[in-house]
Scaffold this motif. Structure first.
Motif, PDB file in Angstrom:
ATOM      1  N   ASP A 213      -1.270  24.757 -12.235  1.00 52.96           N
ATOM      2  CA  ASP A 213      -2.513  23.997 -12.041  1.00 52.96           C
ATOM      3  C   ASP A 213      -2.807  24.279 -10.622  1.00 52.96           C
ATOM      4  O   ASP A 213      -1.724  22.997  -9.710  1.00 52.96           O
ATOM      5  CB  ASP A 213      -2.430  22.762 -12.266  1.00 52.96           C
ATOM      6  CG  ASP A 213      -3.401  21.755 -12.239  1.00 52.96           C
ATOM      7  OD1 ASP A 213      -4.723  22.121 -11.437  1.00 52.96           O
ATOM      8  OD2 ASP A 213      -4.228  20.835 -13.264  1.00 52.96           O
ATOM      9  N   PRO A 214      -3.393  24.758 -10.058  1.00 50.88           N
ATOM     10  CA  PRO A 214      -3.477  25.112  -8.210  1.00 50.88           C
ATOM     11  C   PRO A 214      -3.825  23.376  -8.003  1.00 50.88           C
ATOM     12  O   PRO A 214      -3.433  22.810  -6.564  1.00 50.88           O
ATOM     13  CB  PRO A 214      -4.819  25.701  -8.266  1.00 50.88           C
ATOM     14  CG  PRO A 214      -5.964  25.625  -9.614  1.00 50.88           C
ATOM     15  CD  PRO A 214      -4.637  25.562 -10.548  1.00 50.88           C
ATOM     16  N   ALA A 215      -4.571  22.606  -8.195  1.00 51.26           N
ATOM     17  CA  ALA A 215      -4.857  21.544  -8.064  1.00 51.26           C
ATOM     18  C   ALA A 215      -3.509  20.292  -8.620  1.00 51.26           C
ATOM     19  O   ALA A 215      -3.346  19.274  -7.103  1.00 51.26           O
ATOM     20  CB  ALA A 215      -5.805  20.627  -9.346  1.00 51.26           C
ATOM     21  N   GLU A 216      -2.230  20.676  -8.738  1.00 49.95           N
ATOM     22  CA  GLU A 216      -1.305  20.046  -8.485  1.00 49.95           C
ATOM     23  C   GLU A 216      -0.022  20.705  -7.600  1.00 49.95           C
ATOM     24  O   GLU A 216       0.953  20.143  -7.406  1.00 49.95           O
ATOM     25  CB  GLU A 216       0.032  19.791  -9.931  1.00 49.95           C
ATOM     26  CG  GLU A 216      -0.849  19.277 -11.011  1.00 49.95           C
ATOM     27  CD  GLU A 216      -1.524  17.693 -10.466  1.00 49.95           C
ATOM     28  OE1 GLU A 216      -0.071  17.185 -10.456  1.00 49.95           O
ATOM     29  OE2 GLU A 216      -2.254  17.179 -10.944  1.00 49.95           O
ATOM     30  N   VAL A 217      -0.173  22.049  -7.734  1.00 49.85           N
ATOM     31  CA  VAL A 217       0.316  23.089  -6.499  1.00 49.85           C
ATOM     32  C   VAL A 217      -0.064  23.578  -5.664  1.00 49.85           C
ATOM     33  O   VAL A 217      -0.852  24.541  -6.153  1.00 49.85           O
ATOM     34  CB  VAL A 217       1.495  23.632  -6.968  1.00 49.85           C
ATOM     35  CG1 VAL A 217       2.435  24.214  -6.261  1.00 49.85           C
ATOM     36  CG2 VAL A 217       2.175  23.023  -8.362  1.00 49.85           C
TER      37      VAL A 217
END
Length: 292
Positions: A213-217
């Protein structure tokens, strides 16, 4: 009925056999190729077996994918003629061609002419993307990919040194090597390392497949562009597989347009390459003392 060969028949037969022997040997030759293990070995087999089938069909010779356990192992296998063709990274390609003069880079992905590395971070760091090198990363833990990876170590380390004026070990609190791009993302995602350097195509592919998830990483910085992955062929390929083989192989690679096969890399298409394209990688590798 007794059958005998006279001397002339025997000599003629031996001469014919001798003439045919090289052709029979050539017909039995197998083109073996490998790829640097920038991902899990099982995934690599699935990715590149289809590439081998495609090349075999186009070239009319048996083609076999041979997995290797590490980046250095790929270079050694190439030098020792255990493989004749390899999908190398920029640095491993340079190492292979220096180890076996006469070898040539024949193709690269269109993306490889202007490749980039991402610096990614765990969301908990609070770091966000900006155009400048993330000096706020100082004192955090950091992981590269494989030790001889161009996109996972060479160019990220070069940029760290260029932007901070110090070695990674002096800038970060802890520095590690994950071994491949997938593991780098997983380690940053889990929080085992706060920041990592990763191949942009590997990260984008994982995002597209829902594996991260690009929001998490999030990506917090992108390096300037540099040349990277390439197909490198041994210089004795025409001698082993027949005159014009290098040209036929190059044409076959440049002609790959099946989305499933291109997705094995992943690349949009392939373009011609030459050894000279990777001179900047060799120069950086020498600056960092990564070449013998």
């Amino acid at each position: 009925m007794e059958f005998r060969l006279n001397r002339r028949q025997l000599v003629g037969g031996l001469a014919t056999a001798a003439a045919l022997a090289p052709l029979a040997s050539r017909a039995a030759e197998v083109l073996r190729f490998s790829a640097i293990p920038d991902e899990d070995a099982t995934k690599l087999m699935g990715r590149f077996t289809k590439v081998a089938e495609y090349l075999s069909d186009k070239l009319g010779v048996p083609v076999e994918f041979v997995p290797v356990k590490s980046y250095p192992a790929a270079v050694v296998a190439f030098r020792n003629d255990q493989i004749q063709l390899a999908w190398f990274g920029g640095l491993s390609g340079v190492q292979a061609r220096l180890a076996l003069p006469g070898s040539v880079a024949i193709a690269q992905g269109e993306e490889d002419a202007r490749f980039v590395s991402y610096f990614i971070a765990n969301k908990a760091t609070g770091l966000t993307e900006g155009p400048d090198f993330p000096m706020a990363a100082k004192g955090r833990s950091f992981t590269f990919g494989a030790k001889t990876s161009t996109s996972g170590r060479l160019m990220p380390e070069y940029e760290i040194r260029r932007n901070t004026g110090v070695a990674p070990e002096e800038f970060f609190s802890r520095v590690g090597f994950s071994g491949d791009h997938t593991k780098t993302v997983e380690l940053v995602q889990s929080g085992a390392y706060e920041i990592g350097a990763v191949n942009f195509t590997a990260y984008d592919d994982m995002v597209a497949k829902g594996q991260v998830d690009p929001a998490e990483v999030p990506v917090i910085w992108r390096t300037p562009a540099y040349p990277d992955y390439n197909f490198t062929l041994r210089g004795d390929a025409d001698e082993k597989f027949g005159a014009g083989f290098t040209e036929r192989l190059t044409t076959a690679i440049l002609g790959m347009d099946d989305p499933e096969i291109l997705g094995a890399f992943p690349r949009s298409r392939f373009i011609a390459a030459s050894n000279a394209d990777y001179q900047p990688i060799e120069e950086v590798a020498r600056q960092l003392d990564l070449l013998d």
